[in-house]
Design a protein around this motif. Structure first.
Motif, PDB file in Angstrom:
ATOM      1  N   ALA A 283       0.863  -1.178   0.000  1.00  0.00           N
ATOM      2  CA  ALA A 283       0.000   0.000   0.000  1.00  0.00           C
ATOM      3  C   ALA A 283       0.901   1.230   0.000  1.00  0.00           C
ATOM      4  CB  ALA A 283      -0.887  -0.005   1.232  1.00  0.00           C
ATOM      5  N   VAL A 284       0.522   2.252  -0.744  1.00  0.00           N
ATOM      6  CA  VAL A 284       1.311   3.480  -0.837  1.00  0.00           C
ATOM      7  C   VAL A 284       0.562   4.604  -0.143  1.00  0.00           C
ATOM      8  CG1 VAL A 284       2.349   5.175  -2.390  1.00  0.00           C
ATOM      9  CG2 VAL A 284       2.375   2.755  -2.995  1.00  0.00           C
ATOM     10  N   ASP A 285       1.219   5.221   0.816  1.00  0.00           N
ATOM     11  CA  ASP A 285       0.660   6.373   1.512  1.00  0.00           C
ATOM     12  C   ASP A 285       0.584   7.534   0.522  1.00  0.00           C
ATOM     13  OD1 ASP A 285       0.222   8.653   3.063  1.00  0.00           O
ATOM     14  OD2 ASP A 285       1.502   7.967   4.690  1.00  0.00           O
ATOM     15  N   PRO A 286      -0.570   8.163   0.357  1.00  0.00           N
ATOM     16  CA  PRO A 286      -0.679   9.259  -0.620  1.00  0.00           C
ATOM     17  C   PRO A 286       0.197  10.464  -0.298  1.00  0.00           C
ATOM     18  CG  PRO A 286      -2.711   9.035   0.653  1.00  0.00           C
ATOM     19  CD  PRO A 286      -1.834   7.885   1.036  1.00  0.00           C
ATOM     20  N   GLU A 287       0.708  10.533   0.924  1.00  0.00           N
ATOM     21  CA  GLU A 287       1.589  11.638   1.310  1.00  0.00           C
ATOM     22  C   GLU A 287       3.031  11.399   0.860  1.00  0.00           C
ATOM     23  OE1 GLU A 287       0.546  14.481   2.961  1.00  0.00           O
ATOM     24  OE2 GLU A 287      -1.457  13.693   2.612  1.00  0.00           O
ATOM     25  N   ILE A 288       3.359  10.185   0.457  1.00  0.00           N
ATOM     26  CA  ILE A 288       4.736   9.836   0.105  1.00  0.00           C
ATOM     27  C   ILE A 288       4.895   9.824  -1.410  1.00  0.00           C
ATOM     28  CG2 ILE A 288       6.452   7.989   0.173  1.00  0.00           C
ATOM     29  CD1 ILE A 288       5.416   7.292   2.928  1.00  0.00           C
ATOM     30  N   SER A 289       5.917  10.501  -1.895  1.00  0.00           N
ATOM     31  CA  SER A 289       6.187  10.578  -3.334  1.00  0.00           C
ATOM     32  C   SER A 289       7.284   9.629  -3.782  1.00  0.00           C
ATOM     33  CB  SER A 289       6.595  12.000  -3.715  1.00  0.00           C
ATOM     34  OG  SER A 289       5.578  12.907  -3.378  1.00  0.00           O
ATOM     35  N   LEU A 290       8.235   9.335  -2.892  1.00  0.00           N
ATOM     36  CA  LEU A 290       9.399   8.521  -3.260  1.00  0.00           C
ATOM     37  C   LEU A 290       9.536   7.315  -2.343  1.00  0.00           C
ATOM     38  CD1 LEU A 290      12.066  11.334  -3.756  1.00  0.00           C
ATOM     39  CD2 LEU A 290      10.984   9.990  -5.553  1.00  0.00           C
ATOM     40  N   ALA A 291      10.034   6.217  -2.926  1.00  0.00           N
ATOM     41  CA  ALA A 291      10.377   5.025  -2.147  1.00  0.00           C
ATOM     42  C   ALA A 291      11.811   4.637  -2.489  1.00  0.00           C
ATOM     43  CB  ALA A 291       9.431   3.878  -2.491  1.00  0.00           C
ATOM     44  N   ILE A 292      12.575   4.248  -1.494  1.00  0.00           N
ATOM     45  CA  ILE A 292      13.935   3.770  -1.731  1.00  0.00           C
ATOM     46  C   ILE A 292      13.826   2.312  -2.175  1.00  0.00           C
ATOM     47  CG2 ILE A 292      16.182   3.269  -0.696  1.00  0.00           C
ATOM     48  CD1 ILE A 292      15.616   5.575   1.278  1.00  0.00           C
ATOM     49  N   THR A 293      14.319   2.026  -3.385  1.00  0.00           N
ATOM     50  CA  THR A 293      14.221   0.671  -3.925  1.00  0.00           C
ATOM     51  C   THR A 293      15.544  -0.077  -3.901  1.00  0.00           C
ATOM     52  OG1 THR A 293      14.498   1.548  -6.158  1.00  0.00           O
ATOM     53  CG2 THR A 293      12.243   1.202  -5.392  1.00  0.00           C
ATOM     54  N   LYS A 294      16.652   0.644  -3.827  1.00  0.00           N
ATOM     55  CA  LYS A 294      17.976   0.023  -3.704  1.00  0.00           C
ATOM     56  C   LYS A 294      18.807   0.865  -2.753  1.00  0.00           C
ATOM     57  CE  LYS A 294      18.185  -1.967  -8.333  1.00  0.00           C
ATOM     58  NZ  LYS A 294      18.881  -1.951  -9.623  1.00  0.00           N
ATOM     59  N   LEU A 295      19.611   0.179  -1.944  1.00  0.00           N
ATOM     60  CA  LEU A 295      20.437   0.890  -0.978  1.00  0.00           C
ATOM     61  C   LEU A 295      21.678   0.068  -0.672  1.00  0.00           C
ATOM     62  CD1 LEU A 295      20.714   3.295   0.992  1.00  0.00           C
ATOM     63  CD2 LEU A 295      19.482   1.909   2.667  1.00  0.00           C
ATOM     64  N   ASN A 296      22.833   0.723  -0.732  1.00  0.00           N
ATOM     65  CA  ASN A 296      24.091   0.071  -0.410  1.00  0.00           C
ATOM     66  C   ASN A 296      25.015   1.124   0.186  1.00  0.00           C
ATOM     67  OD1 ASN A 296      26.077  -1.972  -0.360  1.00  0.00           O
ATOM     68  ND2 ASN A 296      26.936  -1.202  -2.270  1.00  0.00           N
ATOM     69  N   TRP A 297      25.653   0.789   1.309  1.00  0.00           N
ATOM     70  CA  TRP A 297      26.620   1.723   1.862  1.00  0.00           C
ATOM     71  C   TRP A 297      27.852   0.978   2.356  1.00  0.00           C
ATOM     72  CZ3 TRP A 297      28.042   1.465   7.010  1.00  0.00           C
ATOM     73  CH2 TRP A 297      27.159   0.843   7.895  1.00  0.00           C
ATOM     74  N   ALA A 298      28.942   1.713   2.412  1.00  0.00           N
ATOM     75  CA  ALA A 298      30.205   1.151   2.876  1.00  0.00           C
ATOM     76  C   ALA A 298      30.937   2.195   3.707  1.00  0.00           C
ATOM     77  CB  ALA A 298      31.064   0.724   1.684  1.00  0.00           C
ATOM     78  N   PHE A 299      31.662   1.726   4.705  1.00  0.00           N
ATOM     79  CA  PHE A 299      32.456   2.604   5.559  1.00  0.00           C
ATOM     80  C   PHE A 299      33.844   2.017   5.707  1.00  0.00           C
ATOM     81  CE2 PHE A 299      34.066   3.679   9.834  1.00  0.00           C
ATOM     82  CZ  PHE A 299      34.225   5.039   9.648  1.00  0.00           C
ATOM     83  N   ASN A 300      34.860   2.853   5.497  1.00  0.00           N
ATOM     84  CA  ASN A 300      36.247   2.437   5.672  1.00  0.00           C
ATOM     85  C   ASN A 300      36.756   3.046   6.975  1.00  0.00           C
ATOM     86  OD1 ASN A 300      39.068   2.200   5.642  1.00  0.00           O
ATOM     87  ND2 ASN A 300      39.123   2.210   3.411  1.00  0.00           N
ATOM     88  N   PRO A 301      36.939   2.245   8.041  1.00  0.00           N
ATOM     89  CA  PRO A 301      37.370   2.803   9.321  1.00  0.00           C
ATOM     90  C   PRO A 301      38.786   3.377   9.303  1.00  0.00           C
ATOM     91  CG  PRO A 301      37.137   0.406   9.460  1.00  0.00           C
ATOM     92  CD  PRO A 301      36.687   0.815   8.103  1.00  0.00           C
ATOM     93  N   LYS A 302      39.611   2.938   8.364  1.00  0.00           N
ATOM     94  CA  LYS A 302      40.979   3.465   8.290  1.00  0.00           C
ATOM     95  C   LYS A 302      41.017   4.879   7.737  1.00  0.00           C
ATOM     96  CE  LYS A 302      43.240  -0.990   7.917  1.00  0.00           C
ATOM     97  NZ  LYS A 302      44.040  -1.896   7.107  1.00  0.00           N
ATOM     98  N   THR A 303      40.174   5.156   6.753  1.00  0.00           N
ATOM     99  CA  THR A 303      40.171   6.491   6.128  1.00  0.00           C
ATOM    100  C   THR A 303      39.040   7.376   6.624  1.00  0.00           C
ATOM    101  OG1 THR A 303      38.775   5.750   4.288  1.00  0.00           O
ATOM    102  CG2 THR A 303      41.172   5.531   4.017  1.00  0.00           C
TER     103      THR A 303
ATOM    104  N   LEU B 250      12.305   5.559  -6.313  1.00  0.00           N
ATOM    105  CA  LEU B 250      11.236   5.370  -7.289  1.00  0.00           C
ATOM    106  C   LEU B 250      10.121   6.354  -6.986  1.00  0.00           C
ATOM    107  CD1 LEU B 250       9.640   3.688  -9.462  1.00  0.00           C
ATOM    108  CD2 LEU B 250       8.887   2.256  -7.546  1.00  0.00           C
ATOM    109  N   ASN B 251       9.640   7.049  -8.014  1.00  0.00           N
ATOM    110  CA  ASN B 251       8.503   7.947  -7.849  1.00  0.00           C
ATOM    111  C   ASN B 251       7.233   7.106  -7.779  1.00  0.00           C
ATOM    112  OD1 ASN B 251       6.429   9.788  -8.014  1.00  0.00           O
ATOM    113  ND2 ASN B 251       7.291  10.936  -9.716  1.00  0.00           N
ATOM    114  N   VAL B 252       6.624   7.018  -6.595  1.00  0.00           N
ATOM    115  CA  VAL B 252       5.411   6.226  -6.387  1.00  0.00           C
ATOM    116  C   VAL B 252       4.154   7.096  -6.400  1.00  0.00           C
ATOM    117  CG1 VAL B 252       6.574   4.369  -5.136  1.00  0.00           C
ATOM    118  CG2 VAL B 252       5.682   6.340  -3.870  1.00  0.00           C
ATOM    119  N   SER B 253       4.317   8.364  -6.715  1.00  0.00           N
ATOM    120  CA  SER B 253       3.175   9.282  -6.735  1.00  0.00           C
ATOM    121  C   SER B 253       2.575   9.367  -8.136  1.00  0.00           C
ATOM    122  CB  SER B 253       3.621  10.680  -6.284  1.00  0.00           C
ATOM    123  OG  SER B 253       4.403  11.295  -7.290  1.00  0.00           O
ATOM    124  N   GLY B 254       1.543  10.154  -8.253  1.00  0.00           N
ATOM    125  CA  GLY B 254       0.903  10.373  -9.545  1.00  0.00           C
ATOM    126  C   GLY B 254       1.356  11.664 -10.203  1.00  0.00           C
TER     127      GLY B 254
END
Length: 129
Positions: A31-51, A61-65
């Motif tokens: 179900a899509v909340d009509p107040e929401i325009s965008l949904a995160i469909t892919k996400l990847n993050w990385a952290f290098n503790p040395k640097t 993704l634009n889930v709005s009209g």
């Protein structure tokens, strides 16, 4: 021994309900909340503790009209105690996306501490969604 076939039938119904009911629900759309325009469909993050370099790649993704202007993501980093110590916004290179279109956003930043929690939200224009 008359109830043996009945037990077989009940066991078969139980097994069918266990395996088929989740399959039907998995294929159903969210179900899509009509107040929401965008949904995160892919996400990847990385952290290098040395640097201390933190890098995040996301797709929204634009889930709005309607068209979404300046789509992107908002990121907040929290330490292990749950205290926010850094935040930033990354906008897509695409300035406008139509309904059902996608846009990618990348963020690279140097941080002073190791993140305990990373919070990512869809973002558009000058306000989060």
């Amino acid at each position: 021994m008359e109830d043996f076939p009945c037990r077989k039938v009940m066991l078969l119904l139980l097994l069918v309900s266990i395996f088929l009911v989740p399959l039907r629900q998995a294929g159903a759309a969210c179900a899509v909340d009509p107040e929401i325009s965008l949904a995160i469909t892919k996400l990847n993050w990385a952290f290098n503790p040395k640097t201390g370099m933190f890098q995040l790649d996301a797709e929204v993704l634009n889930v709005s009209g309607w068209d979404v202007v300046e789509p992107g993501i908002a990121v907040a980093l929290f330490d292990s105690a749950g205290k926010e110590f850094d935040s930033n916004v990354a906008r897509s290179r695409v300035k406008r996306i139509r309904p059902e279109e996608r846009a990618s956003a990348q963020l690279v930043m140097k941080v002073a501490r190791i993140p305990g929690t990373v919070k990512v939200l869809p973002f558009q224009g000058t306000a989060g969604t």
